[in-house]
Scaffold this active site. Structure first.
Site, mmCIF file in Angstrom:
data_model
loop_
_atom_site.group_PDB
_atom_site.id
_atom_site.type_symbol
_atom_site.label_atom_id
_atom_site.label_comp_id
_atom_site.label_asym_id
_atom_site.label_seq_id
_atom_site.Cartn_x
_atom_site.Cartn_y
_atom_site.Cartn_z
ATOM 1 N N CYS A 120 0.859 -1.183 0.000
ATOM 2 C CA CYS A 120 0.000 0.000 0.000
ATOM 3 C C CYS A 120 0.893 1.231 0.000
ATOM 4 O O CYS A 120 2.089 1.130 0.258
ATOM 5 C CB CYS A 120 -0.909 -0.001 1.230
ATOM 6 S SG CYS A 120 -2.304 1.135 1.053
ATOM 7 N N CYS A 122 -0.214 4.264 1.654
ATOM 8 C CA CYS A 122 -0.648 5.285 2.617
ATOM 9 C C CYS A 122 0.374 5.620 3.703
ATOM 10 O O CYS A 122 0.406 6.742 4.180
ATOM 11 C CB CYS A 122 -2.007 4.941 3.220
ATOM 12 S SG CYS A 122 -2.029 3.415 4.161
ATOM 13 N N LYS A 195 -12.529 -5.014 1.827
ATOM 14 C CA LYS A 195 -12.025 -4.106 2.859
ATOM 15 C C LYS A 195 -12.978 -2.927 2.982
ATOM 16 O O LYS A 195 -13.161 -2.162 2.032
ATOM 17 C CB LYS A 195 -10.616 -3.632 2.490
ATOM 18 C CG LYS A 195 -10.031 -2.647 3.488
ATOM 19 C CD LYS A 195 -8.575 -2.359 3.215
ATOM 20 C CE LYS A 195 -8.025 -1.319 4.172
ATOM 21 N NZ LYS A 195 -6.616 -1.033 3.942
ATOM 22 N N ARG A 205 -3.863 3.661 12.343
ATOM 23 C CA ARG A 205 -3.344 4.855 11.658
ATOM 24 C C ARG A 205 -2.384 5.622 12.563
ATOM 25 O O ARG A 205 -1.469 6.284 12.079
ATOM 26 C CB ARG A 205 -4.504 5.716 11.172
ATOM 27 C CG ARG A 205 -5.253 4.968 10.051
ATOM 28 C CD ARG A 205 -6.407 5.734 9.474
ATOM 29 N NE ARG A 205 -7.142 4.876 8.539
ATOM 30 C CZ ARG A 205 -8.334 5.144 8.047
ATOM 31 N NH1 ARG A 205 -8.936 6.272 8.396
ATOM 32 N NH2 ARG A 205 -8.931 4.321 7.226
ATOM 33 N N ARG A 217 -11.393 7.548 3.170
ATOM 34 C CA ARG A 217 -11.075 6.520 2.169
ATOM 35 C C ARG A 217 -12.338 5.933 1.528
ATOM 36 O O ARG A 217 -12.312 4.857 0.956
ATOM 37 C CB ARG A 217 -10.283 5.381 2.828
ATOM 38 C CG ARG A 217 -9.008 5.798 3.526
ATOM 39 C CD ARG A 217 -8.001 4.661 3.521
ATOM 40 N NE ARG A 217 -6.978 4.742 4.538
ATOM 41 C CZ ARG A 217 -5.954 5.581 4.534
ATOM 42 N NH1 ARG A 217 -5.839 6.486 3.571
ATOM 43 N NH2 ARG A 217 -5.048 5.546 5.498
ATOM 44 N N LYS A 248 -12.011 -7.669 5.976
ATOM 45 C CA LYS A 248 -11.471 -6.736 6.961
ATOM 46 C C LYS A 248 -12.440 -5.584 7.161
ATOM 47 O O LYS A 248 -12.914 -5.048 6.152
ATOM 48 C CB LYS A 248 -10.145 -6.220 6.404
ATOM 49 C CG LYS A 248 -9.418 -5.241 7.265
ATOM 50 C CD LYS A 248 -8.205 -4.761 6.520
ATOM 51 C CE LYS A 248 -7.529 -3.700 7.353
ATOM 52 N NZ LYS A 248 -6.459 -3.058 6.653
ATOM 53 N N SER A 274 -7.042 -3.189 14.326
ATOM 54 C CA SER A 274 -6.528 -2.462 15.486
ATOM 55 C C SER A 274 -7.616 -2.025 16.467
ATOM 56 O O SER A 274 -7.473 -2.194 17.676
ATOM 57 C CB SER A 274 -5.725 -1.257 15.011
ATOM 58 O OG SER A 274 -6.515 -0.411 14.194
HETATM 59 C C1 PBG Z 1 -3.336 0.430 4.883
HETATM 60 C C2 PBG Z 1 -3.903 -0.419 5.930
HETATM 61 C C3 PBG Z 1 -4.785 -0.077 6.956
HETATM 62 C C4 PBG Z 1 -4.899 -1.208 7.753
HETATM 63 C C5 PBG Z 1 -4.126 -2.207 7.180
HETATM 64 N N1 PBG Z 1 -3.538 -1.706 6.039
HETATM 65 C C6 PBG Z 1 -5.418 1.209 7.302
HETATM 66 C C7 PBG Z 1 -6.344 1.843 6.383
HETATM 67 O O1 PBG Z 1 -6.749 1.294 5.356
HETATM 68 O O2 PBG Z 1 -6.695 2.983 6.688
HETATM 69 C C8 PBG Z 1 -5.700 -1.307 9.021
HETATM 70 C C9 PBG Z 1 -5.266 -2.370 9.959
HETATM 71 C C10 PBG Z 1 -5.767 -2.227 11.343
HETATM 72 O O3 PBG Z 1 -6.591 -1.358 11.675
HETATM 73 O O4 PBG Z 1 -5.300 -3.022 12.171
HETATM 74 N N2 PBG Z 1 -4.024 0.569 3.732
#
Ligand code: PBG
Length: 326
Positions: A120, A122, A195, A205, A217, A248, A274
């Protein structure tokens, strides 16, 4: 008494009887443990909202990996926090990027550990979005090239599995073609196919320092209200060559996990994200719930819902508790 009823309690009469008829089990091999690798030196910061989870720099990686191996974890998922971010997320696909370096280190020192690389942008872009931007628009096709470069550089570093989480359309097709062209025909793709745009990513984040600087997003991650959209996403990813499908977050989406498990023939992975972890930790810290029992129940529930694998920050504790129970 001529009442007619079933005696379900017969099969619950003792611990051994319950074990005899138990339908779902947790194993160390089920877990993938996320790691946050921080570019810099002598860094081992506990993430305030994720107690027990640390950002670590490369000089602490040996110790962290020894602990992981001692716990019996077999797979790790790598996220990187680069020292410098820019508009195009250059450090995501740099040969000496932090995830590439960490991958090389782990594959050299702990070759049996499966390294899953999160693909990714980000964490690497100055604006915090998962693709490149024009004004406030997140560009799809322009981002694919960079994601392919990221995946190929991760495979070159030795990553065993590429896990793209960016939610651009066509990322599986593009990455599969890119990996094949570079000779990585045998490196599988674990796609974050389903996702959702979730508030449960909040603590991540903070941990990955990847919050978007403007907007949200929702133009690329899915609407939490939708179920059929999950089928569309999973179908296209499988058609494009995904070897695993990730759903997810986990807890609020176990219906979707079951849908995906029932309708697709690839391993299903659930990401226990998380925010789910933070809630459990906070409640446990307050003495409001029993952490061990709650976590094992939660993870078992994910397997019962159809998950073959679980990405979870609870992995170390869970394996320790499973071993205690034996
Ligand atoms: C990045 C990514 C994210 C997570 C995993 N890869 C954050 C998002 O998409 O904002 C979240 C994982 C978590 O909350 O444990 N794209």
């Amino acid at each position: 008494m001529d009442l007619q009823f079933k005696r379900h309690r017969r099969l619950r009469s003792s611990a051994n009887m319950r074990a005899l008829v138990r339908e779902n089990h947790l194993r160390a091999e089920d877990f993938i443990y996320p790691l946050f690798i921080y570019e810099g030196e002598n860094i081992r910061n506990e993430v305030p909202s994720m107690l027990g989870v640390f950002q670590v720099s490369m000089d602490h990686l040996q110790a962290e990996m020894e602990e992981i191996v001692a716990h019996g974890i077999k797979s790790v998922l790598l996220f990187g926090i680069p020292a410098e971010k820019d508009e195009c997320g250059t450090q995501a696909y740099h040969h000496h990027g932090i995830v590439q370096e960490a991958t090389r280190f782990i594959k050299e020192k702990f070759p049996e550990i499966i390294v899953v690389a999160d693909t990714c942008l980000c964490e690497y872009t100055s604006h915090g979005h998962c693709g490149v931007i024009s004004g406030e628009k997140i560009l799809n096709d322009e981002s694919l090239d960079l994601l392919v470069q990221t995946a190929v550089s991760q495979a070159e570093a030795g990553a065993d599995i590429i896990a793209p989480s960016n939610m651009m359309d066509g990322f599986v097709a593009a990455i599969r073609a890119g990996l094949d062209k570079a000779g990585f025909l045998d490196v599988p793709i674990m796609s974050y196919a389903v996702k959702y745009a979730s508030a449960f990513y909040g603590p991540f984040r903070e941990a990955a320092e990847g919050a978007p600087k403007f907007g949200d997003r929702k133009t690329y991650q899915m609407d939490p209200a939708n179920r059929l959209e999950a089928f569309r996403e999973a179908e296209s990813d499988v058609a494009e060559g995904a070897d695993f499908l990730i759903v997810k977050p986990g807890m609020p989406y176990l219906d979707i996990v079951r849908d995906i498990k029932n309708n697709f023939n690839v391993p299903v992975v659930v990401y226990n994200v998380s925010g789910e972890y933070s809630m459990i930790k906070a409640a446990a810290q307050n003495g409001w719930i029993d952490e061990k029992q709650t976590v094992l129940e939660l993870l078992t529930g994910m397997k019962r819902a159809g998950a073959d694998l679980i990405i979870t920050y609870h992995a170390k504790d869970a394996i320790r508790w499973l071993n205690e129970n034996q």
